[in-house]
Write an enzyme that holds these catalytic residues in place. Structure first.
Site, PDB file in Angstrom:
ATOM      1  N   PRO A   1      -1.932   0.006  -7.377  1.00 39.19           N
ATOM      2  CA  PRO A   1      -1.381  -1.313  -7.714  1.00 39.19           C
ATOM      3  C   PRO A   1      -0.472  -1.784  -6.581  1.00 39.19           C
ATOM      4  O   PRO A   1       0.445  -1.063  -6.184  1.00 39.19           O
ATOM      5  CB  PRO A   1      -0.594  -1.053  -9.003  1.00 39.19           C
ATOM      6  CG  PRO A   1      -0.326   0.412  -9.022  1.00 39.19           C
ATOM      7  CD  PRO A   1      -1.400   1.075  -8.238  1.00 39.19           C
ATOM      8  N   MET A   2      -0.734  -2.971  -6.042  1.00 45.83           N
ATOM      9  CA  MET A   2       0.050  -3.471  -4.906  1.00 45.83           C
ATOM     10  C   MET A   2       0.439  -4.924  -5.173  1.00 45.83           C
ATOM     11  O   MET A   2      -0.431  -5.789  -5.317  1.00 45.83           O
ATOM     12  CB  MET A   2      -0.755  -3.346  -3.609  1.00 45.83           C
ATOM     13  CG  MET A   2      -0.984  -1.901  -3.188  1.00 45.83           C
ATOM     14  SD  MET A   2      -1.987  -1.730  -1.685  1.00 45.83           S
ATOM     15  CE  MET A   2      -3.647  -2.025  -2.336  1.00 45.83           C
TER      16      MET A   2
ATOM     17  N   CYS B   1       8.290   2.074  -7.976  1.00 45.12           N
ATOM     18  CA  CYS B   1       8.609   0.910  -7.152  1.00 45.12           C
ATOM     19  C   CYS B   1      10.099   0.870  -6.833  1.00 45.12           C
ATOM     20  O   CYS B   1      10.933   0.950  -7.738  1.00 45.12           O
ATOM     21  CB  CYS B   1       8.187  -0.363  -7.861  1.00 45.12           C
ATOM     22  SG  CYS B   1       8.482  -1.843  -6.875  1.00 45.12           S
TER      23      CYS B   1
ATOM     24  N   HIS C   1       3.275   9.386  -5.627  1.00 49.18           N
ATOM     25  CA  HIS C   1       3.444   8.941  -4.242  1.00 49.18           C
ATOM     26  C   HIS C   1       4.335   9.983  -3.573  1.00 49.18           C
ATOM     27  O   HIS C   1       5.494  10.139  -3.945  1.00 49.18           O
ATOM     28  CB  HIS C   1       4.100   7.555  -4.212  1.00 49.18           C
ATOM     29  CG  HIS C   1       4.200   6.967  -2.840  1.00 49.18           C
ATOM     30  ND1 HIS C   1       4.341   5.623  -2.626  1.00 49.18           N
ATOM     31  CD2 HIS C   1       4.194   7.535  -1.610  1.00 49.18           C
ATOM     32  CE1 HIS C   1       4.418   5.386  -1.325  1.00 49.18           C
ATOM     33  NE2 HIS C   1       4.331   6.545  -0.691  1.00 49.18           N
TER      34      HIS C   1
ATOM     35  N   GLY D   1      -0.132   7.956  -0.908  1.00 50.06           N
ATOM     36  CA  GLY D   1       0.803   7.849   0.203  1.00 50.06           C
ATOM     37  C   GLY D   1       0.194   8.259   1.529  1.00 50.06           C
ATOM     38  O   GLY D   1      -0.120   9.437   1.730  1.00 50.06           O
ATOM     39  N   GLY D   2      -0.010   7.294   2.414  1.00 49.91           N
ATOM     40  CA  GLY D   2      -0.419   7.598   3.782  1.00 49.91           C
ATOM     41  C   GLY D   2      -1.843   8.075   3.957  1.00 49.91           C
ATOM     42  O   GLY D   2      -2.194   8.578   5.023  1.00 49.91           O
TER      43      GLY D   2
ATOM     44  N   GLY E   1      -4.080   3.021  -0.852  1.00 50.50           N
ATOM     45  CA  GLY E   1      -3.397   1.747  -0.981  1.00 50.50           C
ATOM     46  C   GLY E   1      -3.765   0.787   0.122  1.00 50.50           C
ATOM     47  O   GLY E   1      -4.814   0.140   0.085  1.00 50.50           O
TER      48      GLY E   1
END
Length: 335
Positions: free
Chosen positions: A12-13, A95, A166, A207-208, A228
């Site tokens: 989700p972004m 977040c 994350h 993450g990454g 992401g």
């Protein structure tokens, strides 16, 4: 949603994974789970629900991510989202934005693991869908071993169906949300240790992660991978997910076919009054690495925002791109 032994998802972004973006992504992958942008419980309960929560049936499997910390409100919001037809309810515990902290949800909830457990329990009691959590490994000066264990213990006791981690801390003081996506160091082994300690809990990592090979490496240790920004900036990676992770042919062969498949959706939304740029802004990463990709992006970025821009604008942009079979062989300077 039936959770398989191995799963891949797009994170989700905020401002990115709206319904238009998700529709495009689904055209490129059947197997990847899609997530909404985070939506707060207050918005779900009191806001324009169709605009916030509506989605096309083709997006399944699709999960909604909620932001909140009041168990009763989360339960009410989860019921509303269930009625909309979502496949999963995800709670945001990751977040780091100031707005999220002010609302007492997001990453700051890492400090309140018992409350997170109460939130999960309330949603589990309210709906029959999987209830999942996305978190960080800790915030600020927390010890990541103790913090992540405490959160996991609480949500597992509450019946959480899956945890996505994350693999960075969130620094709520001193770093912006953007900096929090890059500056805190990644600690993948911490997430691996969590999975080894709780083999019965489906655990995914975020993450990454930038390549399919990296996804495969994580899947040697974990149940799932969440990508992401690479999915947004280079969406053709989603074709490789179906092909290289699941051994299945993707729905379309390449980005050119994806654009053609997207055209009827764009035409229908244009007829409803949606502006072209609202949809094509999610397409700028298509054709990365192909000759003409820069001209494609420039054309879309400048022309799609103009009044009256339509499908021909998109087709003119795509016309800049070479249909060479092997884009990787193209010189980078012409991309």
């Amino acid at each position: 949603m039936k959770h398989t032994a191995i799963f891949v998802s797009v994170a989700p972004m905020m401002d990115w994974t709206d319904r238009h973006c998700r529709y495009l992504h689904r055209l490129m992958t059947r197997r990847t789970r899609l997530y909404t942008e985070m939506v707060t419980t207050g918005a779900v309960i009191h806001g324009p629900r169709e605009r916030l929560l509506g989605f096309d049936p083709s997006e399944h499997p699709v999960a909604v991510q909620l932001g909140g910390s009041d168990p009763k409100e989360l339960a009410q919001a989860a019921r509303i989202c269930t009625d909309f037809g979502y496949d999963e309810i995800n709670l945001n515990v990751g977040c780091p934005s100031d707005r999220v902290q002010d609302g007492r949800f997001g990453a700051c909830l890492m400090r309140e693991p018992m409350l997170v457990g109460e939130c999960v329990a309330a949603m589990k009691a309210a709906v029959n869908l999987p209830v999942t959590v996305k978190c960080r490994i800790g915030v600020d000066d927390q010890d990541t071993e103790a913090a992540l264990d405490a959160l996991t213990d609480s949500i597992v006791a509450a019946g959480c169906d899956e945890l996505t981690v994350h693999a960075r801390k969130a620094w709520l003081q001193g770093l912006s949300p953007k900096e929090n996506r890059d500056i805190p160091p990644l600690d993948y082994p911490r997430v691996y240790r969590l999975k080894r300690a709780r083999p019965g809990l489906p655990v995914a990592i975020n993450g990454g992660i930038k390549t399919v090979d990296e996804m495969k490496a994580h899947l040697d240790h974990l149940d799932g991978v969440m990508i992401g920004r690479v999915a947004y900036h280079e969406p053709e990676i989603l074709l490789a997910v179906d092909r290289d992770i699941f051994g299945e042919a993707p729905p379309v062969a390449d980005a050119f076919e994806a654009v053609e498949a997207f055209e009827p959706y764009i035409a229908a939304r244009l007829a409803e009054g949606t502006r072209l740029h609202t949809m094509t802004r999610h397409m700028l990463g298509l054709f990365t690495g192909r000759p003409g990709a820069r001209a494609y992006r420039r054309h879309l970025a400048t022309e799609a925002t103009k009044p009256g821009a339509g499908l021909q604008t998109l087709r003119d942009a795509v016309a800049h791109v070479s249909r060479a079979d092997n884009p990787a062989s193209a010189p980078a300077l012409v991309a």
